[in-house]
Design a protein around this motif. Structure first.
Motif, short mmCIF file in Angstrom:
data_model
loop_
_atom_site.label_atom_id
_atom_site.label_comp_id
_atom_site.label_asym_id
_atom_site.label_seq_id
_atom_site.Cartn_x
_atom_site.Cartn_y
_atom_site.Cartn_z
N SER A 162 2.38 12.42 2.83
CA SER A 162 3.64 13.12 3.11
C SER A 162 3.37 14.61 3.31
O SER A 162 3.85 15.22 4.28
CB SER A 162 4.63 12.94 1.95
OG SER A 162 4.82 11.58 1.66
N ARG B 221 -4.27 20.34 -4.92
CA ARG B 221 -5.02 19.99 -6.13
C ARG B 221 -6.26 19.18 -5.75
O ARG B 221 -7.35 19.47 -6.16
CB ARG B 221 -4.13 19.21 -7.09
CG ARG B 221 -4.73 19.07 -8.47
CD ARG B 221 -3.72 18.66 -9.49
NE ARG B 221 -3.18 17.33 -9.23
CZ ARG B 221 -2.25 16.75 -9.99
NH1 ARG B 221 -1.74 17.41 -11.02
NH2 ARG B 221 -1.81 15.54 -9.72
N THR B 222 -6.05 18.13 -4.93
CA THR B 222 -7.19 17.31 -4.49
C THR B 222 -7.15 17.23 -2.96
O THR B 222 -6.12 16.89 -2.40
CB THR B 222 -7.09 15.88 -5.07
OG1 THR B 222 -6.84 15.97 -6.46
CG2 THR B 222 -8.36 15.10 -4.84
N LYS C 139 -8.72 7.30 -2.09
CA LYS C 139 -7.30 7.65 -1.99
C LYS C 139 -6.85 7.12 -0.64
O LYS C 139 -7.66 7.08 0.30
CB LYS C 139 -7.13 9.16 -1.99
CG LYS C 139 -6.96 9.78 -3.37
CD LYS C 139 -6.83 11.27 -3.19
CE LYS C 139 -6.51 12.03 -4.44
NZ LYS C 139 -5.28 11.70 -5.13
P1 NAP Z 1 0.51 10.86 -2.77
O1 NAP Z 1 -0.45 10.31 -1.81
O2 NAP Z 1 0.52 10.28 -4.13
O3 NAP Z 1 0.24 12.42 -2.85
C1 NAP Z 1 0.85 13.20 -3.83
C2 NAP Z 1 0.26 14.60 -3.76
O4 NAP Z 1 0.91 15.41 -4.71
C3 NAP Z 1 -1.23 14.64 -4.10
O5 NAP Z 1 -1.82 15.61 -3.29
C4 NAP Z 1 -1.21 15.06 -5.56
O6 NAP Z 1 -2.38 15.70 -5.99
C5 NAP Z 1 -0.06 16.03 -5.55
N1 NAP Z 1 0.52 16.23 -6.86
C6 NAP Z 1 1.22 15.33 -7.60
N2 NAP Z 1 1.62 15.90 -8.76
C7 NAP Z 1 1.15 17.17 -8.74
C8 NAP Z 1 1.23 18.25 -9.66
N3 NAP Z 1 1.86 18.13 -10.82
N4 NAP Z 1 0.63 19.41 -9.33
C9 NAP Z 1 -0.01 19.53 -8.14
N5 NAP Z 1 -0.12 18.55 -7.23
C10 NAP Z 1 0.46 17.38 -7.54
O7 NAP Z 1 2.02 10.77 -2.23
P2 NAP Z 1 2.54 10.75 -0.70
O8 NAP Z 1 1.89 11.81 0.08
O9 NAP Z 1 4.01 10.75 -0.75
O10 NAP Z 1 2.03 9.37 -0.15
C11 NAP Z 1 2.19 8.17 -0.89
C12 NAP Z 1 1.91 7.00 0.00
O11 NAP Z 1 3.05 6.75 0.84
C13 NAP Z 1 0.78 7.17 0.98
O12 NAP Z 1 -0.47 7.02 0.40
C14 NAP Z 1 1.12 6.12 2.02
O13 NAP Z 1 0.75 4.84 1.60
C15 NAP Z 1 2.64 6.23 2.07
N6 NAP Z 1 3.01 7.17 3.15
C16 NAP Z 1 2.72 6.77 4.42
C17 NAP Z 1 3.00 7.61 5.46
C18 NAP Z 1 2.67 7.16 6.82
O14 NAP Z 1 2.84 6.03 7.19
N7 NAP Z 1 2.16 8.00 7.63
C19 NAP Z 1 3.58 8.85 5.23
C20 NAP Z 1 3.85 9.22 3.93
C21 NAP Z 1 3.57 8.37 2.89
P3 NAP Z 1 -3.59 14.84 -6.60
O15 NAP Z 1 -4.16 14.09 -5.44
O16 NAP Z 1 -4.48 15.82 -7.20
O17 NAP Z 1 -2.99 13.90 -7.61
#
Ligand code: NAP
Length: 542
Positions: free
Chosen positions: A195, A215-216, A334
């Protein structure tokens, strides 16, 4: 009884099937149940249908499975009628598609919006589920289908002082419908998963200054998105059945030309050439260049290095490039991201990158983010792209009680336990669509939802035709499935050395176990079909 059967002038609350969630899975379930002449109702907490594609309406949101494939396969009429515009569809386009399907199938009158389910209780005597909503409404049904989604409970980070912040805070997973005006503003973004990576270029192009707090770092592959031309669309439309068949024969239910060789079988030059070609064509297909990117350490390392080199090539400032290039975990551990201009965005003068692993966020103040080093980053707007309580989050938030009043949440205290990610022993007549321990998020989700809904529908039909009224997973079969899921995961590198939602490790205190099934959709469906053919092996039918 037909769905529109009424009692006292209102829609019936006593039904054959209750479905929770109006995303891809829930809508198809309603269609199938109605097609079988059953009364069914969908309860949806949002004020519109679409699930994931309703909530995640942030700028830049787009699917990373190609649009011609990320669509229902059960109706050729729908496939022929709908026209996708881009190789990778945007959130508004996918949402419009879902609404088009709901209208076409006349599903709307079977969906109750703004209805959050809070509990579901099974009565052993009547063999019925009673489902209660936040508003205190109750429904009862012979079967309950949980189509509650894999990534549907947003995670608000526990950042000290967040309430003190004087600016505005928005989450990507609940973006205001009217949008957010970032023009001329100082915007902060926390979260660099799929996202965060998608919204970054869009925030950068409009805001005065964008501060990305990472963070990562993540591995990300360019989408190489493009408008679809009519020849490409025609080629798909004329060959949809064959193409869908090929997709279903792939481990991720998607046609992306999986390589047939191990990365160890080719010369370094051939290895690089293959990755270059996949990088140029873009998307998740990159990860299928060789058979063993996620299982062979050497192949994985070579692939990770390739992406790191690309990041260093794109990002001009070597310091920024070093922060953006993942260095200490295998590619694929990831969820791989797919982007449009993500890394290049860091070449813009109005984009700053903060490595919050090295200098963590200490607190939010009225003015912005305060880092451990004492630096304050002044902000007008903070965007949180901080992820989800994935796979089990939505189900664990509902008080689900099965045989003997046992709570599913208690049963899952050390991680989910399911049979095929479809049923949970002790919770008869409740089905989960794309549940934990099914391939779900490792596949084309639309296809996986269809496969589950088809199995559920066929099973209900078989039970009805044979005068049976109960199906449950046997505990022994469930134990064996859980063991199989974990055994397969042990062969993979993808649970290594990094916190990810795949294992629940993105949430402090959540049990760390792999939640999706890594054996692939083909092996999974073979096993499920075999068990079904063997007289519902591992299920108790009565
Ligand atoms: P995510 O992959 O879990 O990423 C969350 C991000 O927030 C990570 O960078 C994480 O860092 C950071 N974060 C969380 N808590 C934090 C804190 N307290 N302080 C600092 N950083 C923090 O979530 P997402 O990006 O919403 O994606 C989730 C899943 O949804 C994807 O993997 C995918 O499967 C799906 N998705 C798909 C699409 C698509 O089709 N293109 C688009 C969006 C989402 P850390 O890594 O260090 O924990």
């Amino acid at each position: 009884m037909s769905e529109t059967a009424k009692t006292n002038g209102e829609l019936a609350h006593s039904l054959d099937v209750i479905i929770v969630g109006a995303g891809f899975g829930g809508l198809y379930a309603l269609h199938r149940m109605r097609g079988m002449g059953l009364s069914a109702r969908v309860l949806e907490q949002g004020d519109d249908i679409g699930g994931t594609w309703f909530w995640n309406r942030y700028p830049g949101a787009r699917c990373d499975v190609e649009s011609m494939q990320y669509s229902y396969s059960f109706s050729d009429e729908i496939a022929q009628e709908w026209e996708w515009k881009e190789l990778y569809a945007t959130q508004p386009e996918i949402h419009a598609y879902i609404k088009f399907v709901a209208d076409k199938l006349k599903l709307r009158d079977g969906i109750q919006l703004n209805t959050k389910v809070t509990s579901a209780k099974f009565d052993e005597k009547t063999r019925r589920w009673t489902v209660t909503t936040e508003a205190g409404e109750t429904f009862d049904a012979r079967y309950c289908i949980m189509a509650t989604g894999c990534l549907s409970v947003p995670l608000a980070p526990d950042i000290p002082g967040l309430k003190e912040f004087g600016g505005e805070v928005f989450m990507t997973s609940d973006w205001p419908k009217d949008g957010v005006n970032v023009a001329g503003k100082r915007v902060g973004l926390i979260g660099t998963g799929s996202s965060g990576i998608q919204i970054t270029p869009r925030l950068a192009e409009k805001s005065a200054q964008l501060h990305v707090f990472q963070r990562t770092p993540n591995y990300s592959i360019p989408a190489q998105n493009r408008p679809l031309d009519s020849n490409y669309i025609d080629m798909w439309k004329k060959n949809y059945p064959e193409r869908r068949k090929i997709a279903r024969a792939a481990r991720n239910n998607t046609m992306n030309s999986p390589g047939q060789r191990s990365g160890t079988e080719v010369t370094p030059e051939q290895f690089k050439a293959e990755l270059e070609s996949r990088w140029a064509s873009g998307g998740i297909g990159f990860m299928y260049a060789f058979t063993d990117i996620t299982t062979n350490r050497k192949v994985n390392e070579m692939t990770s290095n390739f992406v790191r080199d690309k990041i260093r090539e794109i990002v001009k400032d070597p310091k920024k490039a070093a922060i953006l290039a993942p260095s200490n975990y295998p590619i694929g551990a990831k969820r791989i991201c797919v982007d449009t201009d993500y890394f290049d965005t860091f070449n813009r003068e109005n984009v700053a990158l903060h490595d919050i692993k090295a200098d963590p966020i200490k607190t939010m103040s009225k003015d912005g983010v305060v880092l451990e080093s004492g630096e304050t980053v002044p902000l007008d707007i903070l965007v949180l792209a901080t992820g989800f309580d994935a796979m089990t989050g939505a189900l664990n938030r509902i008080d689900i009680r099965g045989v003997g009043g046992k709570a599913m949440k208690e049963k899952w205290v050390d991680g989910p336990r399911t049979y095929f990610g479809l049923m949970v022993s002790g919770f008869p007549n409740m089905f989960i669509v794309a549940g934990p321990q099914s391939p779900s998020v490792f596949t084309n989700m639309v296809t996986s939802c269809e496969q589950h809904v088809d199995w559920i529908s066929d099973t209900v039909k078989t039970l009805d035709e044979s005068g049976k009224s109960l199906i449950d997973a046997e505990e022994k079969a469930e134990d064996a499935w859980v063991a199989h899921v974990s055994e397969i995961a042990d062969r993979s590198l993808i649970i290594e050395g990094v916190n990810s939602w795949y294992t629940g490790a993105n949430i402090p205190g959540k049990p760390r176990v792999i939640t999706p099934y890594l054996g692939g959709a083909v092996l999974y469906m073979d096993k499920l079909n075999q068990a079904t053919k063997n007289d519902f092996e591992g299920f108790r039918v009565d």
